[in-house]
Design a protein around this motif. Structure first.
Motif, PDB file in Angstrom:
ATOM      1  N   GLY A   9      29.105  33.761  50.833  1.00 53.07           N
ATOM      2  CA  GLY A   9      29.316  34.874  49.902  1.00 53.07           C
ATOM      3  C   GLY A   9      30.768  35.149  49.569  1.00 53.07           C
ATOM      4  O   GLY A   9      31.066  35.928  48.651  1.00 53.07           O
ATOM      5  N   GLU A  10      31.686  34.500  50.283  1.00 49.31           N
ATOM      6  CA  GLU A  10      33.112  34.737  50.057  1.00 49.31           C
ATOM      7  C   GLU A  10      33.593  33.907  48.858  1.00 49.31           C
ATOM      8  O   GLU A  10      33.304  32.726  48.756  1.00 49.31           O
ATOM      9  CB  GLU A  10      33.915  34.354  51.295  1.00 49.31           C
ATOM     10  N   LYS A  11      34.342  34.535  47.961  1.00 49.70           N
ATOM     11  CA  LYS A  11      34.826  33.858  46.760  1.00 49.70           C
ATOM     12  C   LYS A  11      36.357  33.896  46.696  1.00 49.70           C
ATOM     13  O   LYS A  11      36.979  34.858  47.152  1.00 49.70           O
ATOM     14  CB  LYS A  11      34.260  34.526  45.500  1.00 49.70           C
ATOM     15  N   PRO A  12      36.971  32.874  46.088  1.00 52.69           N
ATOM     16  CA  PRO A  12      38.433  32.872  45.944  1.00 52.69           C
ATOM     17  C   PRO A  12      38.886  33.969  44.984  1.00 52.69           C
ATOM     18  O   PRO A  12      38.144  34.396  44.103  1.00 52.69           O
ATOM     19  CB  PRO A  12      38.732  31.486  45.357  1.00 52.69           C
ATOM     20  N   LYS A  13      40.118  34.404  45.172  1.00 50.81           N
ATOM     21  CA  LYS A  13      40.706  35.368  44.252  1.00 50.81           C
ATOM     22  C   LYS A  13      41.147  34.654  42.976  1.00 50.81           C
ATOM     23  O   LYS A  13      41.513  33.481  43.000  1.00 50.81           O
ATOM     24  CB  LYS A  13      41.918  36.046  44.900  1.00 50.81           C
ATOM     25  N   LYS A  14      41.107  35.364  41.863  1.00 51.05           N
ATOM     26  CA  LYS A  14      41.592  34.811  40.596  1.00 51.05           C
ATOM     27  C   LYS A  14      43.022  35.294  40.396  1.00 51.05           C
ATOM     28  O   LYS A  14      43.272  36.465  40.120  1.00 51.05           O
ATOM     29  CB  LYS A  14      40.695  35.262  39.447  1.00 51.05           C
ATOM     30  N   MET A  15      43.974  34.380  40.563  1.00 48.96           N
ATOM     31  CA  MET A  15      45.385  34.733  40.457  1.00 48.96           C
ATOM     32  C   MET A  15      46.135  33.698  39.638  1.00 48.96           C
ATOM     33  O   MET A  15      45.808  32.512  39.670  1.00 48.96           O
ATOM     34  CB  MET A  15      46.006  34.836  41.857  1.00 48.96           C
ATOM     35  N   SER A  16      47.154  34.142  38.916  1.00 44.44           N
ATOM     36  CA  SER A  16      47.961  33.240  38.107  1.00 44.44           C
ATOM     37  C   SER A  16      49.338  33.855  37.894  1.00 44.44           C
ATOM     38  O   SER A  16      49.465  35.087  37.799  1.00 44.44           O
ATOM     39  CB  SER A  16      47.283  32.989  36.754  1.00 44.44           C
ATOM     40  N   TRP A  17      50.340  33.004  37.855  1.00 44.50           N
ATOM     41  CA  TRP A  17      51.715  33.453  37.647  1.00 44.50           C
ATOM     42  C   TRP A  17      52.350  32.646  36.516  1.00 44.50           C
ATOM     43  O   TRP A  17      52.027  31.465  36.314  1.00 44.50           O
ATOM     44  CB  TRP A  17      52.530  33.276  38.926  1.00 44.50           C
ATOM     45  N   LYS A  18      53.262  33.261  35.795  1.00 44.40           N
ATOM     46  CA  LYS A  18      53.862  32.603  34.639  1.00 44.40           C
ATOM     47  C   LYS A  18      54.971  31.625  35.015  1.00 44.40           C
ATOM     48  O   LYS A  18      55.263  30.698  34.271  1.00 44.40           O
ATOM     49  CB  LYS A  18      54.408  33.650  33.665  1.00 44.40           C
ATOM     50  N   LYS A  19      55.613  31.840  36.155  1.00 44.11           N
ATOM     51  CA  LYS A  19      56.700  30.939  36.546  1.00 44.11           C
ATOM     52  C   LYS A  19      56.704  30.719  38.052  1.00 44.11           C
ATOM     53  O   LYS A  19      56.160  31.510  38.823  1.00 44.11           O
ATOM     54  CB  LYS A  19      58.048  31.481  36.082  1.00 44.11           C
ATOM     55  N   GLU A  20      57.323  29.636  38.438  1.00 44.70           N
ATOM     56  CA  GLU A  20      57.438  29.290  39.858  1.00 44.70           C
ATOM     57  C   GLU A  20      58.185  30.391  40.600  1.00 44.70           C
ATOM     58  O   GLU A  20      59.182  30.920  40.100  1.00 44.70           O
ATOM     59  CB  GLU A  20      58.190  27.963  39.988  1.00 44.70           C
ATOM     60  N   PRO A  21      57.736  30.732  41.800  1.00 43.17           N
ATOM     61  CA  PRO A  21      58.448  31.766  42.567  1.00 43.17           C
ATOM     62  C   PRO A  21      59.843  31.297  42.984  1.00 43.17           C
ATOM     63  O   PRO A  21      60.091  30.097  43.146  1.00 43.17           O
ATOM     64  CB  PRO A  21      57.551  31.981  43.789  1.00 43.17           C
TER      65      PRO A  21
END
Length: 287
Positions: free
Chosen positions: A95-107
């Motif tokens: 039942g565990e799902k990954p988070k939906k995350m996105s970033w515009k540039k490299e940290p």
């Protein structure tokens, strides 16, 4: 005494046999080369999908169909069905799902380049620890430190097992399709590492998937979040950033996954491992 006609026939036959032997040798080399090319594409195309998904590449529907047809090449790899050694553990976290995350540039790179870091992957098949050298691959190690700290890899499945030509388990895509990425790309690093000299990535190597195409020489510096773990020495050109090594207990886990085999290509053309490999949690810290 052998007549001239008999001698002529003997020489002709010997010539014919030599020609057949040369042709068979050429066919064998061609088959071996095609297996390696298909295996390389298994890594390249998955990395390419990560870039396309973030918008770094644009394509129309026809391009997508062409890409799908091209990525079908790894289907030539043998598939096998074996019992899933991780089914019970995978069921417990289904039942565990990954988070939906996105970033515009490299940290921003903040890791200590003089230090080694350890990434611990707690999976449904067992724990694997990866020692990473921030001095050799600072951008890559920094990205994994950043992503792991955000929980990016938590509850993600390892979506591809390649067991012909090269021998790798590929992970790091929250979508589980080979098309996921963090929204930014990373520069290639450490491509002249002595460990991959001679066009072979040793067992235990952890390296980045990317979009590089050795035929067109395009797609450099396109790493994202997808990475592969080598469970058996694999012949690969030095285009994929090697940034870590798996510890001995982790190698046992990798081999358990590999021994379970890979299934037939799915609708995304991934040859998924028969073992249900899910990264429950990924953490990174200084060694």
């Amino acid at each position: 005494m052998v007549s001239n006609e008999q001698r002529r026939r003997q020489l002709a036959r010997e010539k014919y046999l030599r020609q057949q032997q040369r042709r068979e040798t050429a066919r064998r080399k061609s088959r071996q080369r095609n297996v390696v090319i298909a295996a390389v594409l298994a890594v390249v195309l998955a990395g390419g999908g990560a870039v396309a998904a973030t918008g770094a590449l644009a394509g129309n529907d026809k391009d997508k169909k062409d890409d799908a047809a091209a990525s079908a090449t790894p289907s030539d790899a043998p598939s096998s069905k074996a019992p899933d050694p991780c089914a019970k553990e995978a069921k417990a976290v289904a039942g565990e799902k990954p988070k939906k995350m996105s970033w515009k540039k490299e940290p921003e790179v903040t890791v200590d380049k003089s230090a080694s870091y350890t990434m611990k992957l707690e999976t449904t098949c067992g724990d694997m620890s990866v020692t990473m050298d921030a001095g050799k691959a600072p951008h890559t190690v920094n990205s994994f430190d950043f992503l792991a700290g955000k929980g990016y890899f938590d509850h993600t499945k390892c979506h591809r097992l390649v067991n012909s030509g090269i021998y790798v388990l590929q992970c790091g895509d929250p979508q589980g399709t080979g098309a996921g990425g963090p929204g930014y790309t990373l520069p290639d690093e450490n491509l002249k590492d002595p460990s991959i000299k001679g066009g072979k990535y040793p067992a235990g190597t952890v390296a980045m998937a990317n979009q590089y195409n050795p035929q067109t020489k395009q797609g450099k510096n396109t790493g994202g979040s997808q990475f592969f773990l080598v469970y058996k020495e694999s012949e690969l050109p030095p285009y994929y950033t090697p940034f870590g090594t798996v510890d001995e207990p982790g190698m046992k886990v990798l081999k358990k996954i590999a021994n379970a085999g890979a299934g037939a290509p799915d609708q995304t053309m991934n040859t998924a491992p028969n073992a249900s490999v899910v990264i429950n949690k990924a953490t990174v810290g200084k060694s």
